[in-house]
Design a protein around this motif. Structure first.
Motif: not given
Ligand code: C2E
Ligand code: MG
Ligand code: MG
Ligand code: MG
Length: 283
Positions: A169, A174, A196
């Motif tokens: 990340r 993501r 996410d």
């Protein structure tokens, strides 16, 4: 040689229908032997399923889904070989191959869609993963911000995997939790996971029937995501009613046979191009 090949193909289909007849290790070994080098022989095919805006039906990204074009067995679905690849360790190279292919395929796609690639627990536990992912995406010439990696709850129960996800990340990649709600992670745990996106498992989408009971789990996941500031993607949408109900519940993105089955690159790109042209003409 032909007899050997036929015997082997026969053995495969026979074992597939009655796995209790043989030692699983022997079956794994046979399949793994065929699977070794499958990528190099061009037998692994990556299909793409659009992940769409439920309001407009337009694609926002694509999930990469692998198939194995076996010379004797035909097209093998992932659930028939990914578990073996996982147990034997072959998944590491197969996973990287799919990732490279997906990023290369999508690098120049119109509309700059994101591409979502499944990551197995074993891959996440391999120390070279971050380095290899970064190298593959760089070679493909796709920005890291356009990559999503999907992991299941069971893959992120150990501290090391969580550290790896933090690291990924940090580079702008993501993380989505796949099949969310079907694993065993406690909700408490979720608040400190580096993720996410929650992908609502298709079993909960299938329960949507316009009643409060039918929508209970999807509703709970969507609310939880809102509080934690996570996005949601609904999986396995097959009917207009399901899509409408998801929108009402507050989920704006999803994938499923209602929109498209996993398809070859050329098909999804020409469909995306057609949609963009239509949108331009309307302006
Ligand atoms: P997944 O990541 O949860 O992928 C979604 C699965 O649901 C796909 O099955 C897709 O074809 C199917 N699906 C999509 N829309 C619908 C729908 O409307 N109805 C129904 N009934 N099914 C739908 P697929 O392609 O057979 O993949 C199965 C699983 O295999 C994936 O589940 C994923 O866990 C694994 N897999 C696939 N490709 C890879 C890969 O490259 N690496 C790893 N590690 N796993 C992979
Ligand atoms: Mg997935
Ligand atoms: Mg899934
Ligand atoms: Mg699923």
């Amino acid at each position: 040689l032909a007899m050997y090949a036929a015997k082997r193909a026969g053995a495969h289909s026979w074992m597939r229908h009655d796995p209790s007849m043989v030692d699983r290790r022997a079956m794994d070994a046979l399949l793994a032997e065929d699977l070794t080098g499958a990528a190099g022989r061009g037998e692994l095919i990556v299909l793409y399923q659009p992940i769409v805006d439920l309001d407009t039906g337009g694609p926002t990204g694509y999930e990469a889904l692998v198939r194995w074009q076996h010379p004797a067995r035909g097209l093998v679905p992932p659930l028939d070989f990914i578990p073996v690849a996982e147990r034997t360790g072959l998944i590491y190279d197969i996973g990287l191959h799919v990732l490279s292919q997906a990023c290369t395929d999508m690098a120049a796609a119109p509309g700059k869609p994101y591409v979502s690639v499944n990551l197995s627990p074993r891959q996440l536990q391999t120390p070279t993963l971050v380095h290899d992912v970064l190298a593959a995406v760089k070679r493909a010439g796709m920005p890291l911000e356009r990559l999503v990696l999907e992991v299941t709850e069971s893959a992120i129960v150990d501290e090391k995997s969580i550290v790896t996800l933090h690291e990924l990340r940090g580079y702008g990649i993501r993380i989505a939790v796949d099949d969310f709600g079907t694993g065993y992670s406690s909700l408490h745990y979720l608040t400190r996971l580096p993720v996410d996106i929650l992908k609502i498992d298709r079993s909960f989408v299938a329960q949507l029937d316009g009643t409060a009971t039918g929508s209970a789990i999807a509703d709970a996941i969507i609310r939880l995501a809102q509080v934690l500031r996570l996005r949601t993607i609904a999986e396995g949408i097959e009917t207009e009613d399901q899509a409408r109900e998801l929108l009402t519940l507050g989920c704006r993105t999803g994938q499923g046979f209602l929109y498209a089955k996993p398809s070859p690159l050329e098909a999804v790109l020409s469909e995306a191009g057609r949609r963009l042209d239509e949108a331009r003409q309307r302006q």
